[in-house]
Design a protein around this motif. Structure first.
Motif, PDB file in Angstrom:
ATOM      1  N   LEU A 173      67.670 -45.176 108.347  1.00 54.74           N
ATOM      2  CA  LEU A 173      66.919 -43.788 108.832  1.00 54.74           C
ATOM      3  C   LEU A 173      65.371 -43.939 108.867  1.00 54.74           C
ATOM      4  N   LYS A 174      64.736 -44.791 108.116  1.00 54.63           N
ATOM      5  CA  LYS A 174      63.285 -44.974 107.835  1.00 54.63           C
ATOM      6  C   LYS A 174      62.850 -45.468 109.395  1.00 54.63           C
ATOM      7  N   GLU A 175      63.760 -46.115 110.033  1.00 54.90           N
ATOM      8  CA  GLU A 175      63.428 -46.778 111.446  1.00 54.90           C
ATOM      9  C   GLU A 175      63.198 -45.538 112.370  1.00 54.90           C
ATOM     10  N   GLU A 176      63.598 -44.529 112.287  1.00 56.56           N
ATOM     11  CA  GLU A 176      63.816 -43.496 113.040  1.00 56.56           C
ATOM     12  C   GLU A 176      62.444 -42.569 113.219  1.00 56.56           C
ATOM     13  N   SER A 177      61.718 -42.404 114.420  1.00 54.99           N
ATOM     14  CA  SER A 177      60.642 -41.804 114.140  1.00 54.99           C
ATOM     15  C   SER A 177      60.584 -40.325 113.899  1.00 54.99           C
ATOM     16  N   GLU A 178      61.777 -39.649 114.044  1.00 55.87           N
ATOM     17  CA  GLU A 178      61.800 -38.170 113.795  1.00 55.87           C
ATOM     18  C   GLU A 178      61.846 -37.824 112.213  1.00 55.87           C
ATOM     19  N   PHE A 179      62.230 -38.865 111.655  1.00 56.63           N
ATOM     20  CA  PHE A 179      62.186 -38.755 110.206  1.00 56.63           C
ATOM     21  C   PHE A 179      61.148 -39.358 109.132  1.00 56.63           C
ATOM     22  N   TRP A 180      60.536 -38.469 108.473  1.00 52.06           N
ATOM     23  CA  TRP A 180      59.452 -39.233 107.658  1.00 52.06           C
ATOM     24  C   TRP A 180      59.715 -38.422 106.279  1.00 52.06           C
ATOM     25  N   GLY A 181      58.817 -38.797 105.229  1.00 46.89           N
ATOM     26  CA  GLY A 181      58.720 -38.124 104.024  1.00 46.89           C
ATOM     27  C   GLY A 181      60.116 -38.207 103.028  1.00 46.89           C
ATOM     28  N   PHE A 182      60.705 -39.547 102.933  1.00 47.30           N
ATOM     29  CA  PHE A 182      61.760 -39.800 102.349  1.00 47.30           C
ATOM     30  C   PHE A 182      61.653 -39.665 100.833  1.00 47.30           C
ATOM     31  N   ARG A 183      62.711 -38.988 100.358  1.00 46.38           N
ATOM     32  CA  ARG A 183      62.591 -38.911  98.744  1.00 46.38           C
ATOM     33  C   ARG A 183      64.220 -39.396  98.157  1.00 46.38           C
ATOM     34  N   LEU A 184      64.301 -40.499  97.360  1.00 47.57           N
ATOM     35  CA  LEU A 184      65.591 -40.815  96.867  1.00 47.57           C
ATOM     36  C   LEU A 184      65.980 -39.936  95.833  1.00 47.57           C
ATOM     37  N   GLY A 185      67.226 -39.286  95.821  1.00 47.49           N
ATOM     38  CA  GLY A 185      67.404 -38.564  94.677  1.00 47.49           C
ATOM     39  C   GLY A 185      68.455 -39.074  93.863  1.00 47.49           C
ATOM     40  N   ARG A 186      69.431 -38.517  93.238  1.00 52.94           N
ATOM     41  CA  ARG A 186      70.461 -39.056  92.389  1.00 52.94           C
ATOM     42  C   ARG A 186      71.233 -40.415  93.049  1.00 52.94           C
ATOM     43  N   ILE A 187      71.398 -41.242  92.369  1.00 52.26           N
ATOM     44  CA  ILE A 187      72.280 -42.329  92.636  1.00 52.26           C
ATOM     45  C   ILE A 187      73.528 -42.433  91.648  1.00 52.26           C
ATOM     46  N   GLU A 188      74.619 -42.679  92.393  1.00 53.28           N
ATOM     47  CA  GLU A 188      76.014 -42.960  91.426  1.00 53.28           C
ATOM     48  C   GLU A 188      76.494 -44.096  91.969  1.00 53.28           C
ATOM     49  N   VAL A 189      76.848 -44.856  91.009  1.00 58.38           N
ATOM     50  CA  VAL A 189      77.527 -46.163  91.109  1.00 58.38           C
ATOM     51  C   VAL A 189      79.126 -45.882  91.581  1.00 58.38           C
ATOM     52  N   TRP A 190      79.371 -46.287  92.684  1.00 62.61           N
ATOM     53  CA  TRP A 190      80.721 -46.188  93.048  1.00 62.61           C
ATOM     54  C   TRP A 190      81.646 -47.345  92.691  1.00 62.61           C
ATOM     55  N   ASN A 191      82.890 -46.955  92.056  1.00 67.62           N
ATOM     56  CA  ASN A 191      83.620 -47.846  91.453  1.00 67.62           C
ATOM     57  C   ASN A 191      84.725 -48.290  92.733  1.00 67.62           C
TER      58      ASN A 191
END
Length: 72
Positions: free
Chosen positions: A52-70
């Motif tokens: 999504l970072k490659e799309e010009s319509e999107f900016w200001g990304f912030r990564l939230g909580r990450i969960e490890v998938w089993n």
């Protein structure tokens, strides 16, 4: 936004349901003021979200909580 307005117009004109008067007021507001999107929450695999970072319509990304998938 144009599709939303078209859908709500069709719905309020063709279907009788509880809340149709509220939707007519909402429709009038949308036609007068439009819609502004200030943000969204998106979930998914990290690598797909990074695309999504490659799309010009999107900016200001912030990564939230990450969960490890089993996977096993």
């Amino acid at each position: 936004m144009l599709q939303l307005i078209a859908d709500v117009e069709w719905m309020t004109n063709n279907i009788k349901y509880n809340g149709v008067d509220d939707d007519k007021q909402r429709l009038a507001y949308l036609k007068k003021n439009g819609v502004r999107v200030y943000g969204a929450a998106v979930t998914g695999p990290v690598r797909e979200l990074e695309k999504l970072k490659e799309e010009s319509e999107f900016w200001g990304f912030r990564l939230g909580r990450i969960e490890v998938w089993n996977w096993s």
